[in-house]
Each structure stands twice: as structure tokens, then as C-alpha cells.
Design a protein around this motif. Structure first.
Motif, PDB file in Angstrom:
ATOM      1  N   PRO A 251      48.879  37.057  39.763  1.00 18.47           N
ATOM      2  CA  PRO A 251      48.072  38.163  38.767  1.00 18.47           C
ATOM      3  C   PRO A 251      47.621  37.790  37.593  1.00 18.47           C
ATOM      4  N   VAL A 252      47.849  36.523  37.319  1.00 14.91           N
ATOM      5  CA  VAL A 252      47.495  35.918  36.139  1.00 14.91           C
ATOM      6  C   VAL A 252      46.174  34.995  36.081  1.00 14.91           C
ATOM      7  N   TYR A 253      46.353  33.971  37.068  1.00 18.53           N
ATOM      8  CA  TYR A 253      45.383  33.010  37.294  1.00 18.53           C
ATOM      9  C   TYR A 253      44.264  33.308  38.550  1.00 18.53           C
ATOM     10  N   GLY A 254      44.590  34.361  39.267  1.00 21.30           N
ATOM     11  CA  GLY A 254      43.774  34.580  40.456  1.00 21.30           C
ATOM     12  C   GLY A 254      42.615  35.226  39.904  1.00 21.30           C
ATOM     13  N   LYS A 255      41.508  35.077  40.927  1.00 14.85           N
ATOM     14  CA  LYS A 255      40.116  35.798  40.417  1.00 14.85           C
ATOM     15  C   LYS A 255      39.914  36.826  41.404  1.00 14.85           C
ATOM     16  N   ARG A 256      38.639  37.227  41.601  1.00 11.48           N
ATOM     17  CA  ARG A 256      38.418  38.311  42.324  1.00 11.48           C
ATOM     18  C   ARG A 256      38.848  38.559  43.645  1.00 11.48           C
ATOM     19  N   PHE A 257      39.458  39.719  44.210  1.00 10.43           N
ATOM     20  CA  PHE A 257      40.038  39.755  45.374  1.00 10.43           C
ATOM     21  C   PHE A 257      39.177  39.532  46.595  1.00 10.43           C
ATOM     22  N   ARG A 258      39.213  38.670  47.441  1.00  8.48           N
ATOM     23  CA  ARG A 258      38.194  38.520  48.370  1.00  8.48           C
ATOM     24  C   ARG A 258      39.071  38.432  49.901  1.00  8.48           C
ATOM     25  N   ILE A 259      38.287  38.867  50.991  1.00 11.87           N
ATOM     26  CA  ILE A 259      38.896  38.946  52.286  1.00 11.87           C
ATOM     27  C   ILE A 259      37.576  38.222  53.149  1.00 11.87           C
ATOM     28  N   PRO A 260      37.747  37.850  54.227  1.00  9.08           N
ATOM     29  CA  PRO A 260      36.836  37.809  55.413  1.00  9.08           C
ATOM     30  C   PRO A 260      36.676  38.787  55.956  1.00  9.08           C
ATOM     31  N   LYS A 261      35.087  38.829  56.481  1.00 13.95           N
ATOM     32  CA  LYS A 261      34.506  39.965  57.150  1.00 13.95           C
ATOM     33  C   LYS A 261      35.303  40.312  58.197  1.00 13.95           C
ATOM     34  N   ARG A 262      35.425  41.888  58.626  1.00 10.87           N
ATOM     35  CA  ARG A 262      35.842  42.493  59.485  1.00 10.87           C
ATOM     36  C   ARG A 262      37.361  42.265  59.692  1.00 10.87           C
ATOM     37  N   MET A 263      38.223  41.861  58.396  1.00  7.73           N
ATOM     38  CA  MET A 263      39.646  41.725  58.706  1.00  7.73           C
ATOM     39  C   MET A 263      40.256  43.115  58.993  1.00  7.73           C
ATOM     40  N   ASP A 264      41.240  43.177  59.702  1.00  2.59           N
ATOM     41  CA  ASP A 264      41.849  44.432  59.937  1.00  2.59           C
ATOM     42  C   ASP A 264      42.128  45.164  58.728  1.00  2.59           C
ATOM     43  N   PRO A 265      42.147  46.339  58.876  1.00  2.00           N
ATOM     44  CA  PRO A 265      42.382  47.123  57.469  1.00  2.00           C
ATOM     45  C   PRO A 265      43.962  46.931  56.917  1.00  2.00           C
ATOM     46  N   GLU A 266      44.703  47.082  58.202  1.00  2.00           N
ATOM     47  CA  GLU A 266      46.176  46.691  57.586  1.00  2.00           C
ATOM     48  C   GLU A 266      46.587  45.383  56.958  1.00  2.00           C
ATOM     49  N   VAL A 268      44.263  43.734  55.273  1.00  2.00           N
ATOM     50  CA  VAL A 268      43.442  43.854  53.954  1.00  2.00           C
ATOM     51  C   VAL A 268      44.504  44.362  52.953  1.00  2.00           C
ATOM     52  N   GLU A 269      45.322  45.675  53.398  1.00  2.00           N
ATOM     53  CA  GLU A 269      46.234  46.258  52.425  1.00  2.00           C
ATOM     54  C   GLU A 269      47.371  45.269  52.102  1.00  2.00           C
ATOM     55  N   TYR A 270      47.784  44.441  53.064  1.00  2.00           N
ATOM     56  CA  TYR A 270      48.877  43.429  52.638  1.00  2.00           C
ATOM     57  C   TYR A 270      48.588  42.337  51.740  1.00  2.00           C
ATOM     58  N   LEU A 271      47.237  42.166  52.071  1.00  2.00           N
ATOM     59  CA  LEU A 271      47.038  41.111  51.159  1.00  2.00           C
ATOM     60  C   LEU A 271      46.469  41.852  49.523  1.00  2.00           C
ATOM     61  N   ARG A 272      46.175  43.118  49.611  1.00  2.13           N
ATOM     62  CA  ARG A 272      45.715  43.526  48.196  1.00  2.13           C
ATOM     63  C   ARG A 272      47.174  43.927  47.588  1.00  2.13           C
ATOM     64  N   HIS A 273      48.104  44.132  48.230  1.00  5.46           N
ATOM     65  CA  HIS A 273      49.313  44.383  47.705  1.00  5.46           C
ATOM     66  C   HIS A 273      50.525  43.392  47.443  1.00  5.46           C
ATOM     67  N   PHE A 274      49.906  42.012  47.606  1.00  6.99           N
ATOM     68  CA  PHE A 274      50.806  40.859  47.816  1.00  6.99           C
ATOM     69  C   PHE A 274      50.698  40.563  46.187  1.00  6.99           C
ATOM     70  N   HIS A 275      51.597  41.168  45.219  1.00  2.00           N
ATOM     71  CA  HIS A 275      51.401  41.093  43.914  1.00  2.00           C
ATOM     72  C   HIS A 275      52.428  39.930  43.176  1.00  2.00           C
ATOM     73  N   ARG A 276      52.559  39.009  43.825  1.00  5.42           N
ATOM     74  CA  ARG A 276      53.067  37.676  43.296  1.00  5.42           C
ATOM     75  C   ARG A 276      52.435  36.402  43.619  1.00  5.42           C
ATOM     76  N   GLN A 277      52.543  35.421  42.903  1.00  7.12           N
ATOM     77  CA  GLN A 277      52.026  34.078  43.577  1.00  7.12           C
ATOM     78  C   GLN A 277      52.726  33.790  44.498  1.00  7.12           C
ATOM     79  N   ALA A 278      51.845  33.221  45.586  1.00  6.96           N
ATOM     80  CA  ALA A 278      52.344  32.681  46.918  1.00  6.96           C
ATOM     81  C   ALA A 278      52.862  31.316  46.733  1.00  6.96           C
ATOM     82  N   LEU A 279      53.959  31.154  46.079  1.00  5.52           N
ATOM     83  CA  LEU A 279      54.412  29.759  45.728  1.00  5.52           C
ATOM     84  C   LEU A 279      56.137  29.651  45.886  1.00  5.52           C
TER      85      LEU A 279
END
Length: 348
Positions: A251-266, A268-279
Motif C-alpha cells: 500500500p505504500v511502495y506499490g504502483k498503479r494496479f495492473r493485471i494481464p489481459k482477460r484475467m478471470d474477474p474473480e 482480478v478481485e482477489y488481486l485488487r483486495h490483496f491489501h498487504r505486501q506479499a512478503l
């Protein structure tokens, strides 16, 4: 606050040597920084005379008396908070810290921290500065931490950390197609534009070295393993963002939210709501402060990161089923995947 009076006979061969250096040799359970502070605070006498100069030269044969004061955690409340203790003996504890647990009380987090939990688990830690905590993980970074149970163990662990002798290895997922590993050697300091953030700073930053290797490619993300040589605040997050591959969900050092084309909407939502650094701090190695034995621990990635990796793998499978070419990627350098598992990947 605990106090102890320590009396020492200065060796005859110490002529011409510094006071702080000799006391450090005679009191190996205490760090040199702590001894220097006692001297500056007027808590050290030489033959009955207060000495406030750490650099004072000795004649040899003097009698030193130290009014040793150790800060404790009496202002921090012990709270019954569950701890995942991976290992414990008389000198150290290894904790697998969950996401969301703050390490120290502070502004906005007066309680409910790891320190509160440690004091409930072991009240004797009040006699150890910072309840034995010698390093930290960010609130939303999971994984292994070492805690000292005695002042002597704490001194030895801090010294190992200062020598970069404690091995810390992390698992992470970054945004973008990172094709090969490498080393980032860029100093880190407080951001000049936002004092709450850290940044790569050529001038005024402290040395920071991060080693990373690629474990697995996805369509628009990469799973990596990271080894710290230094331990600056937010080091991995800052270095990877500066390289152009920020951590997923940062949430601090991330950049614009990006996804690959034609990704399944579910997905996309999981990635969009992954609100902590994956570390995740997945591996820790150190020399035991009492036995001198090198010890290593591992902790698997938590469920949210495992699910993240599974979703990114499924996205590739669906992508292949739809018979889309790699030229459909949002990123320029899509890579054919050769599947590997953690068991196939050696440690650093």
C-alpha cells in the motif's frame, strides 16, 4: 528498571587503553554502546572518581565500579495474545509472526503488539531491554523473528545482526515479469518528500544490499526469494519498487494496479483486495548465543500468499486454454513457464 552494581579490577596490562574498550572486554554480556552510555551518564567510577569519557586512557590496575541500569518494559502491559512459537530454550525464542501483528507499541498501536504478548508469555522478559526484541518485521509482513530471553543473549544477537551474520530469507511476489535474479546495492534513507516513507538515496542514505532470485514466472507477476545482507527499514519493499517490480499489495511502495489481459474477474478481485505486501520471512539462521551452534528454521508461506500463488498459476492455465498468445500480455517480456516446487529450490 533494574539496577546492578558491578565491580571490576582493571588488568595491569590495560595501560594506555580506552575505558570503554576494556569494560567491553570485561563485560561481554553487555554491548559496547550500552557501556558507553553508562559512562556518559556518570555511572562509572575509576578508583572512586566519576569518569564520563569513554575514551579515557587507563593506567592499569584501577578499580572500576559500574552502576548498571537496564531499561525494562514496565510501562508495557502484558496481554494474552496467541504466539506461534517455533522454538524456545533458556536463551532465545523463535516466533512465526502473523500478518497484522505490530512488533512494538507506538503511536496508533499502544497495545496488542508482539511485545505485549511476549511479556504475558514470559514476565521475566521485563528485565531484558525491549522485552528481548532485537529486530522487527513490518506489521503486514509475516514470518520468523528471534527474541532474546537474557541480556547476554540479546547482546550476542545484536552483535551478529551488526556483522550481518544472521541469515534472513524471504518469499515475495512482485508485479511484473522479472526474468533473472541479481543484487541491489543502493543506500536507503528517509524520503525527503514524505517522512513516513523510506527511499533510495544516493546522498544521506545508509548502505543497503538485497540479493534476489527468481523462483516462478506468471503472466504479469513473479515469485522471488530474497536474502538480506543488511536490515534497513522497508528494505525489500523499497529496493524492489525502485527496481520497477513492487511487491503485490504494497500500500505504500506499490504502483498503479495492473493485471494481464482477460484475467478471470474473480482473480482480478482477489488481486485488487490483496491489501498487504506479499512478503514472508520464511527462513532464519543464526549462531546460538550460548552453545555457539549454527541453527536454522523455516516457516511456510501463510494461507493468503499460498492462495495468491495458486491464483496466478490458475490464471496461466486458463490463459493457455483460451489459446491466447504471449503477445496479449500487458508486459513486454512474457516467459514460457517451467514448473518448479519449493522442494526443488535450494536455499541460498
Amino acid at each position: 528498571m533494574s539496577r546492578e552494581t558491578i565491580q571490576i579490577q582493571i588488568p595491569d596490562g590495560a595501560i594506555g587503553q580506552r575505558l570503554d574498550a576494556i569494560l567491553s572486554q570485561q563485560l561481554p554480556d553487555y554491548s559496547r554502546n550500552r557501556i558507553q552510555q553508562w559512562i556518559k551518564d556518570g555511572r562509572v567510577t575509576i578508583d572512586g572518581t566519576v569518569c564520563k569519557k569513554p575514551r579515557q586512557a587507563l593506567l592499569g590496575g584501577e578499580k572500576a565500579e559500574i552502576d548498571a541500569v537496564l531499561e525494562d518494559s514496565t510501562q508495557v502491559e502484558a496481554q494474552q495474545i496467541s504466539l506461534n512459537i517455533v522454538y524456545e530454550d533458556d536463551a532465545i525464542m523463535i516466533i512465526n509472526k502473523p500478518v497484522g501483528l505490530v512488533v512494538h507499541p507506538g503511536a496508533g498501536n499502544p497495545d496488542g503488539t508482539l511485545m505485549n504478548a511476549l511479556l504475558f508469555h514470559n514476565p521475566a522478559l521485563r528485565e531484558v531491554p525491549r522485552a528481548g526484541i532485537v529486530h522487527r518485521l513490518d506489521k503486514d509482513t509475516s514470518g520468523l523473528m528471534v527474541v532474546a530471553k537474557t541480556v547476554g543473549a540479546q547482546t550476542h544477537l545484536v552483535e551478529q545482526l551488526q556483522r550481518h551474520a544472521v541469515e534472513r530469507i524471504y518469499d515475495a511476489v512482485v508485479v511484473g515479469n522479472l526474468n533473472q535474479g541479481g543484487t541491489i546495492d543502493k543506500p536507503i534513507g528517509r524520503s525527503p518528500s514524505d517522512r513516513k516513507k523510506m527511499a533510495v538515496r544516493a546522498a544521506g542514505g545508509k548502505p543497503a544490499v538485497t540479493h534476489y532470485r527468481v523462483l516462478e514466472h506468471f503472466r504479469a507477476h513473479t515469485r522471488i526469494r530474497v536474502k538480506l545482507e543488511t536490515g534497513r527499514t522497508h528494505q525489500i519493499r523499497v529496493h524492489m519498487s525502485n527496481l520497477g517490480y513492487p511487491l503485490v499489495g504494497d500500500p505504500v511502495y506499490g504502483k498503479r494496479f495492473r493485471i494481464p489481459k482477460r484475467m478471470d474477474p474473480e482473480f482480478v478481485e482477489y488481486l485488487r483486495h490483496f491489501h498487504r505486501q506479499a512478503l514472508h520471512a520464511g527462513a532464519l539462521s543464526l549462531t546460538h548465543p550460548v552453545s555457539g551452534k549454527v541453527m536454522k528454521w523455516k516457516a511456510p508461506m501463510p494461507d493468503d500468499m499460498l492462495e495468491l500463488v495458486d491464483i496466478l498459476r490458475e490464471d496461466i492455465e486458463l490463459f493457455h486454454e483460451q489459446q491466447l498468445g504471449y503477445d496479449e500480455y500487458d508486459y513486454d517480456n512474457g516467459v514460457e513457464v517451467e514448473w518448479v516446487t519449493d522442494d526443488d529450490i535450494p536455499d541460498y
